[in-house]
Design an enzyme around this catalytic site. Structure first.
Site, PDB file in Angstrom:
ATOM      1  N   GLY A 177      45.992  26.841  18.755  1.00 34.46           N
ATOM      2  CA  GLY A 177      47.533  26.960  19.130  1.00 34.46           C
ATOM      3  C   GLY A 177      47.507  28.270  18.021  1.00 34.46           C
ATOM      4  O   GLY A 177      49.161  28.276  18.205  1.00 34.46           O
ATOM      5  N   PRO A 188      40.212  28.006  19.242  1.00 37.50           N
ATOM      6  CA  PRO A 188      41.425  29.017  19.869  1.00 37.50           C
ATOM      7  C   PRO A 188      41.348  29.037  21.683  1.00 37.50           C
ATOM      8  O   PRO A 188      40.071  28.939  22.331  1.00 37.50           O
ATOM      9  CB  PRO A 188      41.218  30.126  19.721  1.00 37.50           C
ATOM     10  CG  PRO A 188      39.849  29.802  19.131  1.00 37.50           C
ATOM     11  CD  PRO A 188      39.547  28.907  18.725  1.00 37.50           C
ATOM     12  N   ARG A 232      54.740  30.166  33.373  1.00 34.41           N
ATOM     13  CA  ARG A 232      55.387  29.768  32.063  1.00 34.41           C
ATOM     14  C   ARG A 232      56.831  29.437  31.934  1.00 34.41           C
ATOM     15  O   ARG A 232      57.443  29.291  31.344  1.00 34.41           O
ATOM     16  CB  ARG A 232      53.998  30.834  31.197  1.00 34.41           C
ATOM     17  CG  ARG A 232      52.749  30.546  31.126  1.00 34.41           C
ATOM     18  CD  ARG A 232      52.090  30.781  30.332  1.00 34.41           C
ATOM     19  NE  ARG A 232      51.935  30.093  29.205  1.00 34.41           N
ATOM     20  CZ  ARG A 232      53.233  30.453  28.161  1.00 34.41           C
ATOM     21  NH1 ARG A 232      53.781  31.601  28.118  1.00 34.41           N
ATOM     22  NH2 ARG A 232      53.541  30.114  26.634  1.00 34.41           N
ATOM     23  N   TYR A 285      58.705  27.129  30.650  1.00 33.77           N
ATOM     24  CA  TYR A 285      58.561  26.351  29.315  1.00 33.77           C
ATOM     25  C   TYR A 285      59.934  27.867  28.493  1.00 33.77           C
ATOM     26  O   TYR A 285      59.844  27.729  27.893  1.00 33.77           O
ATOM     27  CB  TYR A 285      57.543  27.184  28.095  1.00 33.77           C
ATOM     28  CG  TYR A 285      56.252  26.434  28.872  1.00 33.77           C
ATOM     29  CD1 TYR A 285      56.367  24.895  28.677  1.00 33.77           C
ATOM     30  CD2 TYR A 285      54.998  27.533  29.298  1.00 33.77           C
ATOM     31  CE1 TYR A 285      54.670  24.660  28.835  1.00 33.77           C
ATOM     32  CE2 TYR A 285      53.821  26.412  29.572  1.00 33.77           C
ATOM     33  CZ  TYR A 285      53.385  25.029  29.719  1.00 33.77           C
ATOM     34  OH  TYR A 285      52.500  24.645  30.259  1.00 33.77           O
ATOM     35  N   CYS A 309      61.207  30.816  46.895  1.00 37.62           N
ATOM     36  CA  CYS A 309      62.424  30.148  47.835  1.00 37.62           C
ATOM     37  C   CYS A 309      63.117  28.912  46.787  1.00 37.62           C
ATOM     38  O   CYS A 309      62.913  27.859  46.814  1.00 37.62           O
ATOM     39  CB  CYS A 309      61.865  29.138  48.927  1.00 37.62           C
ATOM     40  SG  CYS A 309      61.017  29.777  50.087  1.00 37.62           S
ATOM     41  N   TYR A 315      46.801  30.580  30.274  1.00 38.01           N
ATOM     42  CA  TYR A 315      47.442  30.094  30.830  1.00 38.01           C
ATOM     43  C   TYR A 315      48.458  30.505  31.842  1.00 38.01           C
ATOM     44  O   TYR A 315      48.961  30.077  32.311  1.00 38.01           O
ATOM     45  CB  TYR A 315      48.680  28.781  29.517  1.00 38.01           C
ATOM     46  CG  TYR A 315      47.731  28.245  29.110  1.00 38.01           C
ATOM     47  CD1 TYR A 315      46.886  27.685  29.147  1.00 38.01           C
ATOM     48  CD2 TYR A 315      48.007  28.451  27.925  1.00 38.01           C
ATOM     49  CE1 TYR A 315      46.039  27.103  28.030  1.00 38.01           C
ATOM     50  CE2 TYR A 315      47.065  28.771  26.849  1.00 38.01           C
ATOM     51  CZ  TYR A 315      46.668  27.229  26.794  1.00 38.01           C
ATOM     52  OH  TYR A 315      45.734  26.558  25.381  1.00 38.01           O
TER      53      TYR A 315
HETATM   54  N1  LLP Z   1      42.151  22.599  21.604  1.00 43.78           N
HETATM   55  C1  LLP Z   1      42.710  21.632  22.666  1.00 43.78           C
HETATM   56  C2  LLP Z   1      42.974  19.605  22.726  1.00 43.78           C
HETATM   57  C3  LLP Z   1      44.440  21.866  23.494  1.00 43.78           C
HETATM   58  O1  LLP Z   1      44.432  20.293  23.931  1.00 43.78           O
HETATM   59  C4  LLP Z   1      44.354  22.995  23.592  1.00 43.78           C
HETATM   60  C5  LLP Z   1      45.797  23.092  24.081  1.00 43.78           C
HETATM   61  C6  LLP Z   1      44.259  23.997  22.627  1.00 43.78           C
HETATM   62  C7  LLP Z   1      42.897  23.673  22.134  1.00 43.78           C
HETATM   63  C8  LLP Z   1      43.711  25.748  22.653  1.00 43.78           C
HETATM   64  O2  LLP Z   1      45.134  25.998  22.442  1.00 43.78           O
HETATM   65  P1  LLP Z   1      45.684  27.537  22.348  1.00 43.78           P
HETATM   66  O3  LLP Z   1      44.932  28.105  20.630  1.00 43.78           O
HETATM   67  O4  LLP Z   1      45.649  27.792  23.147  1.00 43.78           O
HETATM   68  O5  LLP Z   1      47.174  26.667  21.968  1.00 43.78           O
HETATM   69  N2  LLP Z   1      49.899  25.577  29.190  1.00 43.78           N
HETATM   70  C9  LLP Z   1      50.823  26.016  27.773  1.00 43.78           C
HETATM   71  C10 LLP Z   1      49.844  25.555  26.590  1.00 43.78           C
HETATM   72  C11 LLP Z   1      48.971  24.419  27.081  1.00 43.78           C
HETATM   73  C12 LLP Z   1      48.531  23.843  25.996  1.00 43.78           C
HETATM   74  C13 LLP Z   1      47.073  23.216  25.962  1.00 43.78           C
HETATM   75  N3  LLP Z   1      45.943  22.315  24.947  1.00 43.78           N
HETATM   76  C14 LLP Z   1      51.668  27.133  27.887  1.00 43.78           C
HETATM   77  O6  LLP Z   1      51.233  28.224  28.912  1.00 43.78           O
HETATM   78  O7  LLP Z   1      52.077  27.526  26.539  1.00 43.78           O
END
Ligand code: LLP
Length: 420
Positions: A241, A280, A319, A323, A350, A379
């Site tokens: 996150g 991460p 993205r 978002y 398109c 992503y």
């Molecule tokens: N752990 C779990 C259980 C998750 O669902 C996720 C992300 C992570 C770890 C990794 O999170 P990060 O460190 O990348 O924030 N497609 C979206 C992001 C979706 C994230 C889904 N889960 C975007 O492009 O912003």
């Protein structure tokens, strides 16, 4: 402190071209074509090391998991395995890639809110170290499908809403993920799994969302999970996150202070040593990657705006559309020159909503220029698609001036390859 969205060490070279990990971006565009995803390997390694170092200076009881959904590319799995990271996979497909990269199955943690029989069987046969259980139906399914006693963790939704886009909030009670704390489901799941001969409960997991700059929600989540712990709880997975810089003025917390805060919270609220796992994704690969395009068309609508169209769009970076994500952009072959022409960067799809960046100042953009958008490492490739029959771009890893294609460009023929 504000953080640049480009990989550390990105420079303008003597020809006025941007250079990433020693590779001239304009050369890369000539050699490999556009659009392409370009990554700095040192940036990925340095970020993995920042996580590992931040933990190892304070505790021996930790594991850093690469959340591979951010960049599910075999070469990335291999790189993070080399850095000593474990891995989070969220599907049979990601599991297949982790195994193909040579990941030790005992270091694989498998997520998913709706794991199928086939996925559970694949995990079982591969000898995946841990499953993160997400629902009562999944517990039933595990008991039916698994051939051996499996170490598991329970995913808890602590009821916390960090400030980020609602689509990437995952820890609130009203969520498809995990077992709710407030409604007693988490406690019931713990009792159910402890009584199961097929499952060996070793810990708890939460993931409250993504692209988060605040630290308080993570502390609150640790605090709320602490009330569930028992002797069986040997590990706590605090999810991923951590946000990154998409625009220069963004100020995400540093990896070190973010890890420190998580360790402090676990010590304070759990009151004993539990192994801390962290997952991460974005913060390992997001700022390591850029996308390069060729400018194809410039359309000026007097008094309204200038559209600059590039050879990609919502097929390789969804993205902005999904978002409302904001990006920076620059002309890679005119680096260091004043950016004074305000344009809106459109893709080739398109749809009028196919806009990558709105109202960005560029240095005298011309047809044929190489446009670069930073911070597209997470992503981007992961969510790429073939809308309008667009072949997906290659993934190129750069290090010490050497560029290597680790995923080739899709071809028009590839688009016919699955016809039955
Ligand atoms: N752990 C779990 C259980 C998750 O669902 C996720 C992300 C992570 C770890 C990794 O999170 P990060 O460190 O990348 O924030 N497609 C979206 C992001 C979706 C994230 C889904 N889960 C975007 O492009 O912003």
């Amino acid at each position: 402190m504000a953080a640049m969205p480009y990989p550390v060490g990105t420079v303008a070279n003597s020809e006025g071209h941007l250079e990433i990990a020693g590779c001239d971006v304009v050369d890369l565009a000539e050699r490999f074509g556009t659009p392409s995803y370009v990554f700095s390997v040192p940036e990925m390694r340095n970020r993995a090391r920042a996580y590992v170092d931040a933990f190892s200076s304070r505790t021996d009881e930790f594991e850093v998991l690469y959340a591979s959904k951010a960049l599910p590319v075999t070469a990335a799995y291999r790189l993070f395995a080399e850095e000593g990271l474990s891995v989070d996979v969220a599907s049979g497909g990601e599991l297949t890639m982790a195994l193909a990269a040579g990941y030790d199955p005992s270091l694989i943690y498998m997520h998913g809110n709706n794991k199928t029989d086939a996925e559970l069987k694949l995990a079982d046969e591969a000898g995946v170290g841990h499953l993160i259980l997400d629902s009562f139906d999944e517990i039933d399914r595990c008991e039916r499908v698994l051939s051996r006693r499996q170490d598991v963790m329970i995913r808890v939704t602590p009821g916390i809403e960090p400030s980020t886009h609602t689509y990437v909030q995952t820890g609130q009670l009203d969520s498809k993920f995990g077992f709710g704390l407030e409604d007693g489901s988490a406690e019931r799941a713990i009792r159910r799994v402890l009584a199961s001969p097929a499952l060996n409960l070793v810990g708890l997991h939460f993931h409250i969302g993504s692209q988060i700059f605040e630290t308080e929600p993570f502390r609150l989540a640790v605090q709320s999970l602490a009330e569930l712990q028992g002797d069986w709880c040997r590990m706590l997975d605090v999810g991923g996150g951590l946000g990154i810089s998409y625009e220069t003025e963004d100020e995400p917390p540093k990896i070190e202070s973010y890890v420190d805060m998580k360790i402090e919270a676990v010590r304070e609220f759990f009151g004993r040593e539990v192994k801390i796992l962290i997952e991460p994704g974005r913060s390992l690969v997001g700022n390591a990657g850029v996308t390069i395009y060729t400018v194809g068309t410039i359309k000026e609508i007097p008094g309204i705006r200038t559209y600059l169209s590039v050879d990609g769009g919502m097929s390789e970076n969804l993205r902005p559309m999904l978002y409302n994500a904001k990006y920076e952009a620059a002309i890679a072959n005119r680096a260091g020159r004043p950016a004074e022409t305000v344009t809106t960067i459109a893709g080739s799809h398109c749809e009028s909503g196919d806009i990558l960046v709105r109202d960005v100042a560029l240095a005298d953009p011309q047809v044929g220029d190489i446009l670069i958008t930073p911070a597209t490492g997470a992503y981007g490739h992961a969510m790429a698609n073939n809308y309008n029959g667009m072949p997906r771009p290659p993934v190129i890893f750069c290090e010490d001036g050497e560029a290597k294609v680790v995923v080739r460009r899709e071809t028009w023929d590839d688009l016919l390859a699955r016809d039955a």
